[in-house]
Design an enzyme around this catalytic site. Structure first.
Site, PDB file in Angstrom:
ATOM      1  N   HIS A  63       1.002  -1.166  -0.021  1.00  0.00           N
ATOM      2  CA  HIS A  63      -0.098   0.004  -0.048  1.00  0.00           C
ATOM      3  C   HIS A  63       0.839   1.094  -0.303  1.00  0.00           C
ATOM      4  O   HIS A  63       1.910   1.112   0.691  1.00  0.00           O
ATOM      5  CB  HIS A  63      -0.877   0.076   1.335  1.00  0.00           C
ATOM      6  CG  HIS A  63      -0.289   0.009   2.487  1.00  0.00           C
ATOM      7  ND1 HIS A  63      -0.365   1.260   3.357  1.00  0.00           N
ATOM      8  CD2 HIS A  63      -0.303  -0.863   3.638  1.00  0.00           C
ATOM      9  CE1 HIS A  63       0.113   0.933   4.367  1.00  0.00           C
ATOM     10  NE2 HIS A  63       0.331  -0.231   4.737  1.00  0.00           N
ATOM     11  N   ASP A 173       5.885   1.980   6.805  1.00  0.00           N
ATOM     12  CA  ASP A 173       4.712   1.209   6.582  1.00  0.00           C
ATOM     13  C   ASP A 173       3.874   1.943   5.628  1.00  0.00           C
ATOM     14  O   ASP A 173       3.279   2.927   5.978  1.00  0.00           O
ATOM     15  CB  ASP A 173       4.075   1.001   7.730  1.00  0.00           C
ATOM     16  CG  ASP A 173       2.725   0.348   7.844  1.00  0.00           C
ATOM     17  OD1 ASP A 173       2.211  -0.314   6.887  1.00  0.00           O
ATOM     18  OD2 ASP A 173       1.877   0.849   8.777  1.00  0.00           O
ATOM     19  N   GLU A 201      -5.331   2.021   2.627  1.00  0.00           N
ATOM     20  CA  GLU A 201      -5.229   0.838   3.444  1.00  0.00           C
ATOM     21  C   GLU A 201      -5.325   1.263   4.900  1.00  0.00           C
ATOM     22  O   GLU A 201      -5.919   0.333   5.502  1.00  0.00           O
ATOM     23  CB  GLU A 201      -3.906   0.089   3.107  1.00  0.00           C
ATOM     24  CG  GLU A 201      -3.639  -1.272   3.743  1.00  0.00           C
ATOM     25  CD  GLU A 201      -3.018  -1.320   5.191  1.00  0.00           C
ATOM     26  OE1 GLU A 201      -2.923  -2.209   5.817  1.00  0.00           O
ATOM     27  OE2 GLU A 201      -2.874  -0.335   5.581  1.00  0.00           O
ATOM     28  N   GLU A 202      -4.838   2.229   5.038  1.00  0.00           N
ATOM     29  CA  GLU A 202      -4.945   2.648   6.506  1.00  0.00           C
ATOM     30  C   GLU A 202      -6.094   3.153   7.113  1.00  0.00           C
ATOM     31  O   GLU A 202      -6.370   3.138   8.469  1.00  0.00           O
ATOM     32  CB  GLU A 202      -3.825   3.651   6.887  1.00  0.00           C
ATOM     33  CG  GLU A 202      -2.440   3.593   6.425  1.00  0.00           C
ATOM     34  CD  GLU A 202      -1.955   2.633   7.286  1.00  0.00           C
ATOM     35  OE1 GLU A 202      -2.373   1.875   8.289  1.00  0.00           O
ATOM     36  OE2 GLU A 202      -0.643   2.271   7.029  1.00  0.00           O
ATOM     37  N   HIS A 312       2.874   3.410  12.683  1.00  0.00           N
ATOM     38  CA  HIS A 312       1.820   4.473  12.902  1.00  0.00           C
ATOM     39  C   HIS A 312       2.275   5.764  13.797  1.00  0.00           C
ATOM     40  O   HIS A 312       1.316   6.142  14.409  1.00  0.00           O
ATOM     41  CB  HIS A 312       0.537   3.677  13.368  1.00  0.00           C
ATOM     42  CG  HIS A 312      -0.092   2.874  12.339  1.00  0.00           C
ATOM     43  ND1 HIS A 312      -1.543   2.572  12.437  1.00  0.00           N
ATOM     44  CD2 HIS A 312       0.159   2.419  11.332  1.00  0.00           C
ATOM     45  CE1 HIS A 312      -1.708   1.637  11.493  1.00  0.00           C
ATOM     46  NE2 HIS A 312      -0.825   1.559  10.668  1.00  0.00           N
TER      47      HIS A 312
END
Length: 338
Positions: A63, A173, A201-202, A312
């Protein structure tokens, strides 16, 4: 691949605003790809011929988006209110610099000074409604000349190598996964392969659902960064996985039970080639694999991840040797697919 990862992490691509990342990926892939398409959601779908056409259609997925903030309102004195884009712990946001919108307006996330917070409130989680973004203006009118409601804000952090082969950056990420896919596109592939760079995606795997439906793969391999909680304050299986211990081959997370057949191929290939690997010892998190697994009549789905600390947050931390091992294992997996 490392230099490409650094370049990708320096780009801003909060969920729903992945334009910079998408443009970079298309530019890097178009020299080597047979076909590139961008779908309505904004996913980039790349096809490249290999030496053989396998019986099962294979997709590799990563992603493009990162966690960040979305501007929701402006106060009379020019401060910005915001909502989270993705799962961010409010404790990691206070005092962090952000870059907002296409004009890259600079700001700092702030909150009420600690001496003004009542004792009973100091242990409560910090949420967006407790914070604001200071962009250095004095009025709503000044702020609205620079920023619009709905603009995305990305954490503003530099990319840095440090210690014994570690790297620190925002958005490892999953810019790491994007770097792996781009590196593979630039090689002579053993088999035909479709590469999918997904959006959003998140915030709920939204791009993956549409891409999985349109590409109709038989097997999907998700390349990701995953939570490593290998810190002094964490004990036992709650460490999840450890930075420096090699690729993570999860059997399950909060969204997916991964296909045993495909995972067994990955573990066997790793063992045969002396690639140390680990699994997740704590069931949490999720990937685009959840969307692929549940699309149409079902897709055989597995994942390979690099262990990343501080996921994150503005400062993800990973080890370069883990990332190189993931890249090697994915390449060997494609060889096995012949």
């Amino acid at each position: 691949m490392l230099e490409m990862l650094k370049e990708l992490c320096a780009l801003n691509g909060v969920s729903g605003s992945e334009d910079e990342v998408r443009e970079y990926i298309i530019r890097r892939a178009e020299k080597y790809a047979c076909e590139i398409n961008t779908d309505t959601m904004g996913n980039v779908i790349v096809f490249k011929k290999g030496k053989k056409t396998p019986q099962s259609k294979l997709v590799l997925c990563a992603h493009m988006d990162e966690v960040g903030v979305i501007i929701t309102s402006v106060t009379d004195d020019g401060y910005l209110r915001f909502a989270k884009a993705g799962g961010i712990d409010g404790r990691v946001m206070h005092g962090k610099a952000v870059t907002i919108g296409k004009d890259k307006v600079q700001g700092v996330i702030g909150c009420k000074a600690i001496h003004l917070v009542k004792e009973k409130d100091r242990e409560k989680p910090m949420e967006p409604e407790d914070m604001y973004i200071d962009i250095g203006v004095k009025s709503r009118a000044e702020a609205e000349e620079l920023v619009a409601l709905g603009d995305a804000g990305a954490f503003d952090e530099d990319v840095r190598e440090f210690g014994d082969g570690y790297i620190k950056a925002k958005a490892i990420d999953d810019r790491f996964g994007c770097a792996v896919l781009l590196d593979l596109i630039n090689t002579n592939l053993p088999v035909d392969c479709t590469f999918i760079f997904t959006v959003q995606e998140e915030v709920g795997l939204r791009g993956a659902f549409t891409a999985a439906y349109s590409t109709k793969p038989d097997i999907a391999l998700i390349i990701e960064g995953t939570t490593a909680a290998d810190l002094p304050s964490v004990s036992g299986d709650k460490k999840v996985c450890k930075v420096g211990n090699g690729p993570v081959l999860p059997f399950m997370d909060a969204g997916t039970i991964y296909n045993k057949e495909v995972r067994d191929i990955l573990t066997k290939v790793a063992d045969e080639n002396d690639i140390a690997w680990q699994t997740k010892t704590y069931i949490a998190g999720g990937t685009d694999g959840s969307a692929f697994q549940k699309t149409r009549s079902g897709i055989k789905t597995a994942a390979i991840a690099a262990p990343i600390r501080n996921l994150h947050s503005p400062t993800n931390v990973g080890k370069i040797s883990d990332m190189e091992a993931v890249r090697k294992l994915v390449g060997l997996f494609l060889e096995r697919m012949k």
